[in-house]
Structure formats: structure tokens, C-alpha cells
Design a protein around this motif. Structure first.
Motif, mmCIF file in Angstrom:
data_model
loop_
_atom_site.group_PDB
_atom_site.id
_atom_site.type_symbol
_atom_site.label_atom_id
_atom_site.label_comp_id
_atom_site.label_asym_id
_atom_site.label_seq_id
_atom_site.Cartn_x
_atom_site.Cartn_y
_atom_site.Cartn_z
ATOM 1 N N ARG A 2 0.832 -1.206 0.000
ATOM 2 C CA ARG A 2 0.000 0.000 0.000
ATOM 3 C C ARG A 2 0.867 1.257 0.000
ATOM 4 O O ARG A 2 0.635 2.192 -0.764
ATOM 5 N N SER A 62 2.799 5.733 -7.632
ATOM 6 C CA SER A 62 1.765 6.461 -8.371
ATOM 7 C C SER A 62 2.010 7.963 -8.319
ATOM 8 O O SER A 62 1.844 8.673 -9.328
ATOM 9 N N LYS A 87 -3.463 2.444 -14.947
ATOM 10 C CA LYS A 87 -4.841 2.022 -15.211
ATOM 11 C C LYS A 87 -5.048 0.565 -14.800
ATOM 12 O O LYS A 87 -6.044 0.225 -14.143
ATOM 13 N N TRP A 109 -5.124 0.415 -11.034
ATOM 14 C CA TRP A 109 -6.391 0.947 -10.531
ATOM 15 C C TRP A 109 -7.515 -0.061 -10.742
ATOM 16 O O TRP A 109 -8.338 -0.293 -9.839
ATOM 17 N N ASP A 110 -7.570 -0.679 -11.929
ATOM 18 C CA ASP A 110 -8.613 -1.672 -12.206
ATOM 19 C C ASP A 110 -8.503 -2.862 -11.263
ATOM 20 O O ASP A 110 -9.520 -3.401 -10.795
ATOM 21 N N TRP A 133 -7.320 -2.842 -8.247
ATOM 22 C CA TRP A 133 -7.771 -2.432 -6.915
ATOM 23 C C TRP A 133 -9.287 -2.264 -6.885
ATOM 24 O O TRP A 133 -9.956 -2.732 -5.958
ATOM 25 N N ARG A 134 -9.838 -1.611 -7.913
ATOM 26 C CA ARG A 134 -11.278 -1.330 -7.931
ATOM 27 C C ARG A 134 -12.102 -2.603 -8.078
ATOM 28 O O ARG A 134 -13.183 -2.742 -7.489
ATOM 29 N N ASN A 135 -11.608 -3.546 -8.885
ATOM 30 C CA ASN A 135 -12.351 -4.784 -9.158
ATOM 31 C C ASN A 135 -11.738 -5.979 -8.455
ATOM 32 O O ASN A 135 -11.884 -7.114 -8.913
ATOM 33 N N ALA A 136 -11.036 -5.721 -7.375
ATOM 34 C CA ALA A 136 -10.319 -6.801 -6.692
ATOM 35 C C ALA A 136 -11.276 -7.895 -6.228
ATOM 36 O O ALA A 136 -12.365 -7.616 -5.724
#
Length: 262
Positions: A101, A108, A133, A136-137, A139-142
Motif C-alpha cells: 500500500r 503512483s 490504469k 487501478w482496475d 484495486w477497484r475490481n479486486a
């Protein structure tokens, strides 16, 4: 909980004739070879065709935890004295998440500052933008981690025989057993629709698919990021011992000596 007494994992050898390679634990002095192999195979077995100014920070984000806090679990594939593959293993997910983290946020921020300042050529800029990207994807769709441990397996193009992948997977299995964990998962990049049967032969189960935008751009064809789970096979158990007869009468009549009362 880790097992305090462990078998010697310094060398895992294949069956005679199966492969000339061996897998051994990571040693002091191996790090440079691991980093070089990471760079040389970053693009599905090939290096990037251009330089990236923030490459050292990106490489650090990808490798440093495994070569630091997690190095006791790492292994390398050795062929004739040369390191031609590696597996980086995490059996302490909480430690890795804390480290990752902080480092991911730092990376970033560095990339964003460079891009805002306009100090990148077009290829490097697009590579870093797509990596952000993809990150991010992810993390967002983990998805929920399918198993408690994870690993990265990488092999040079000259050593990409199925048996060498199996040797590295076996090393991960052993590290999971020592940590008392039931299995592990990894993420594999693959041209869409390929490598499915090879994964099945290695005992892997695909539990998630997602596009890899960075490699899709670099290769000019769809590339997927496959999340593959592998449950650690149960170790082979020795055959149960049979009672030893103590007299010829017991042998003749099948009497179990343990049941004979004097």
C-alpha cells in the motif's frame, strides 16, 4: 503458524531425465539475476523496446518485498549454473499488503508528477499510464484472495518447458506446507485463449480473468490477466505397517499378536 522444523529445501530435483534444471532457495548474490530476468521477460518473455524513466521505482514495487521480507520463501531455477527462472512467494499476506500500500502510493505519485510535468516520451508515458490504469482496475475490481498465499513464477524463454514450471510450482507448494497454508494463487498474463491446458496440467484452476491493457498495447493483441489458484496436494503417506507375527502358529492362522492375551 510456521513449522519450526523443516526439510532441507536448498535443492529440489526432478526425476531423472525429466529436466536438467534444479530449483533451490534464493541465496545472497542471486538478486541481480532475478532483477535481470524480470527486466528481460516483462513483455511476455521479452524486454520493453524502450526506456522508462521511472523503471527503477517500478521494479522496486514489483520485486523488493519478495527479495526482502519474503526472501526465505523465494526460489530460483538453475540450469548449468545460470539462473533461468524464479518464483517469488508470499506466505505472510498481511505484511505484504502493508508494504505494498505504501509503495504503490509512492510510485503512483512519482509517475503522476512526471506526467504532469511532461517529461516523458510518448511510449514511456503510455506505458506508465496504462500500468496505472491496470493497477487501478485491479484495486477497484479486486476479488477476494482465493487462497492465503500467492506467488509469481517467471522463466526465461529458453527454459519454458512444462516440467520447469512444475518444479517451481512444487517449490511454492513446499513453502505453503511449511507455513501451514492450504494453497496459493498467482496472476499469469496470457494471450487470450492460450495456456489453459498447460495451467490445468500444472494443477491450476482459473478463478478470474481481466484484460491487461499494458500488454495488449505492447503486443498488439488481446492479453488477459488470469488469476490461477492451486491447492497444495496432500503429501504421499507411507503404507500402513502390518503387525509382525511372533510365532509360526500366528503366521499360519492369521492371529494378530496384539490381541493375544497371555
Amino acid at each position: 503458524m510456521r513449522v519450526t522444523e523443516a526439510p532441507d529445501l536448498s535443492s529440489t530435483r526432478p526425476r531423472l531425465g525429466a529436466s536438467r534444471c534444479v530449483v533451490r532457495s534464493l541465496r545472497a548474490g542471486d538478486d541481480d539475476a532475478v532483477r535481470a530476468l524480470f527486466r528481460d521477460t516483462i513483455c511476455l518473455g521479452r524486454p520493453l523496446p524502450f526506456e522508462v524513466p521511472e523503471w527503477d521505482a517500478y521494479e522496486s514495487l514489483c520485486l523488493d518485498w519478495y527479495l526482502g521480507a519474503g526472501r526465505d520463501d523465494a526460489g530460483v531455477l538453475v540450469d548449468g549454473g545460470a539462473i533461468t527462472g524464479y518464483t517469488l512467494v508470499c506466505t505472510d499476506a498481511a505484511s505484504y499488503r502493508r508494504w505494498q500500500r505504501e509503495r504503490a502510493a509512492n510510485f503512483s505519485g512519482r509517475v503522476a508528477r512526471r506526467m504532469v510535468a511532461g517529461r516523458l516520451d510518448s511510449d514511456a508515458s503510455r506505458f506508465l499510464r496504462l500500468r496505472l490504469k491496470d493497477g487501478w482496475d485491479m484495486w477497484r475490481n479486486a476479488i477476494v484472495a482465493p487462497l492465503p498465499a500467492h506467488a509469481h513464477i517467471n522463466v526465461a524463454c529458453t527454459s519454458r518447458a512444462t516440467v520447469n514450471g512444475r518444479l517451481l510450482a512444487d517449490h511454492v507448494d513446499q513453502r505453503c506446507r511449511l507455513a501451514g497454508l492450504p494453497g496459493w494463487f498467482g496472476e499469469m498474463n496470457s494471450v487470450a485463449g492460450r495456456r489453459i491446458r498447460a495451467l490445468e496440467r500444472l494443477g491450476g484452476t482459473i478463478v478470474h480473468r481481466a484484460p491487461n491493457h499494458t500488454l495488449t498495447w505492447l503486443l498488439g493483441q488481446p492479453v488477459e490477466r488470469l488469476t490461477v489458484a492451486r491447492w497444495v496436494p496432500a503429501p504421499s503417506l507411507p503404507a500402513p505397517s502390518l503387525p509382525v507375527a511372533t510365532s509360526q502358529r500366528e503366521v499360519d492362522h492369521g492371529i494378530d499378536p496384539a490381541t493375544v492375551v497371555a
